[in-house]
Write an enzyme that holds these catalytic residues in place. Sequence first.
Site, mmCIF file in Angstrom:
data_model
loop_
_atom_site.group_PDB
_atom_site.id
_atom_site.type_symbol
_atom_site.label_atom_id
_atom_site.label_comp_id
_atom_site.label_asym_id
_atom_site.label_seq_id
_atom_site.Cartn_x
_atom_site.Cartn_y
_atom_site.Cartn_z
ATOM 1 N N HIS A 276 1.100 -1.007 -0.311
ATOM 2 C CA HIS A 276 -0.224 -0.227 0.044
ATOM 3 C C HIS A 276 1.172 1.620 -0.005
ATOM 4 O O HIS A 276 2.066 1.490 1.088
ATOM 5 C CB HIS A 276 -1.199 0.757 0.984
ATOM 6 C CG HIS A 276 -1.631 1.250 1.343
ATOM 7 N ND1 HIS A 276 -2.400 1.359 2.171
ATOM 8 C CD2 HIS A 276 -2.510 1.817 0.381
ATOM 9 C CE1 HIS A 276 -3.669 2.194 1.748
ATOM 10 N NE2 HIS A 276 -3.822 2.847 0.255
ATOM 11 N N LEU A 277 0.671 1.939 -0.861
ATOM 12 C CA LEU A 277 1.554 3.860 -1.380
ATOM 13 C C LEU A 277 2.518 4.044 -0.281
ATOM 14 O O LEU A 277 1.099 4.489 0.301
ATOM 15 C CB LEU A 277 1.211 4.054 -2.191
ATOM 16 C CG LEU A 277 2.493 5.160 -2.673
ATOM 17 C CD1 LEU A 277 3.559 4.535 -3.031
ATOM 18 C CD2 LEU A 277 1.614 6.009 -4.318
ATOM 19 N N HIS A 278 3.359 4.118 0.548
ATOM 20 C CA HIS A 278 3.146 4.856 1.183
ATOM 21 C C HIS A 278 4.768 5.634 1.617
ATOM 22 O O HIS A 278 6.227 5.059 1.237
ATOM 23 C CB HIS A 278 3.082 4.245 2.841
ATOM 24 C CG HIS A 278 3.883 2.796 3.318
ATOM 25 N ND1 HIS A 278 3.560 1.701 2.098
ATOM 26 C CD2 HIS A 278 5.252 2.417 4.040
ATOM 27 C CE1 HIS A 278 4.966 0.702 2.883
ATOM 28 N NE2 HIS A 278 5.414 1.253 3.761
ATOM 29 N N PHE A 279 5.517 6.256 1.966
ATOM 30 C CA PHE A 279 6.517 6.802 2.251
ATOM 31 C C PHE A 279 7.021 7.186 3.829
ATOM 32 O O PHE A 279 6.203 6.767 5.050
ATOM 33 C CB PHE A 279 6.827 7.919 1.993
ATOM 34 C CG PHE A 279 6.253 8.833 0.396
ATOM 35 C CD1 PHE A 279 7.746 8.105 -0.357
ATOM 36 C CD2 PHE A 279 5.552 8.790 0.090
ATOM 37 C CE1 PHE A 279 7.643 8.741 -1.702
ATOM 38 C CE2 PHE A 279 5.248 8.759 -1.652
ATOM 39 C CZ PHE A 279 6.627 8.060 -1.995
#
Length: 439
Positions: A276-279
């Site tokens: 799940h897109l994250h930084f």
Amino acid sequence: MSPLYISRVPSVYSQHQLNEDLDIPAKGLVPTPYSPVSEVPGQLLPKLSYSPVAGSSTKRVRSFGNLAAHLVPDVDEPGTFFSGSDTESVGDAQVPSFVDCPPAGDGNLLDSVLLAEWEDRAELGLFRYDVTACPTQLVPGSYGFIAQCNEGRASKKRPTEFRVDQVCQSWDAKKFNFQKALQQEVLFQYEAGLPSDGKLKFIAASPANDSPNLVLINVSPIEYGHVLLVPQVMSNLTQLIDQASMRLALQFCEHSNNPYFRLCYNSLGAYGTINHLHFQGYYLQAPFAVERAPTAPVPGYTGSRRFKDVRMYQLEEYPVRGLVFECGQNLPDMADFVTEVCLRLQDANIAHNLFIVDCGMRVFLYPNGFATAKAEGRVPSALLDSQVDPASFEISGHIITKRQQDYDALTQDGIWDLLAYASLSEEAFTKFCRFALDF
């Protein structure tokens, strides 16, 4: 070739991933603290609103350090910064010149809100352990690797199986994603406002849109202020860089305006463990080792015709080979250039990490082969026993050990040997550069 898997202990980002019953008191931080993030649209949450036209002004950034110099001026001496345009050459490497530190700006607001909210969650007991109690040391040697003994990161959960040979994997709602995190883990929304808004603004309670950009705590922190930046949380974005997310990440770093805050990205296959897109980002009041490493021009590369304001280098005299983007004055161009390269790597199934420093004005990119080497049995068992998996922060110089004996025994040579297994060979890296930069 059969699919590659490795057995590992899952990283825990959210309390929702834990099986034990939670008994954490709410303090009204959000209207429905125990509800999942999937129900956050329409809820009143704190918000930082910024002008969508920000990020194009000239900023002075530091160039790369000198291994002979033990101090990094903009970190060890907060009154100074390096400048990418004012450097002297020593061989093929660059060493810094000094300029005055720019005055603090709107970043004070982002830092103040982030850290105040983060400390509130600490008081609520939302973290699995007190990261401020973890011992930290500067490993002797010219690179200044930083080591932390964080036994709380060693999960007691059963090992799981996951693919490490596919950067692009489909969204799977059955697996953990940040929509399943609890709303009490949300610190604030981070959204573009109107161009006329100008400065960064804090709104104490603002209705969340259908898919807001959220900043959440990492419940298993590795440093003070460890947070997750999750773009468009309800859009089912997998862990793949796109233009909007990259611009958001660099904008976030710019608004922090704090040299102690760094942001990172780990693709799947490079120790990104949640699809799940994250930084991830946190504050560390010391230079990372990679920030001391010299750089050199990429052989044969004459620059981008489209992104002329972004300069390209490659790391020298460092255990992991990597590319370095340095922005002149146009942050959106910087983001778009990094995105263009990441899209090529994603399409080619090349695992990689990003490390964002200097308020978004410099980005390190590492092609990462450690997980594959580990799965194929090429990493010595003595190194595997340390349980240090080189993701972005580790490659950059912050080594997180999970056992006291490993922490006590760390040396610069030992760290070098470990990180070198994440690196491409010289020949492979040359081919990688030509492919990634399309020349």
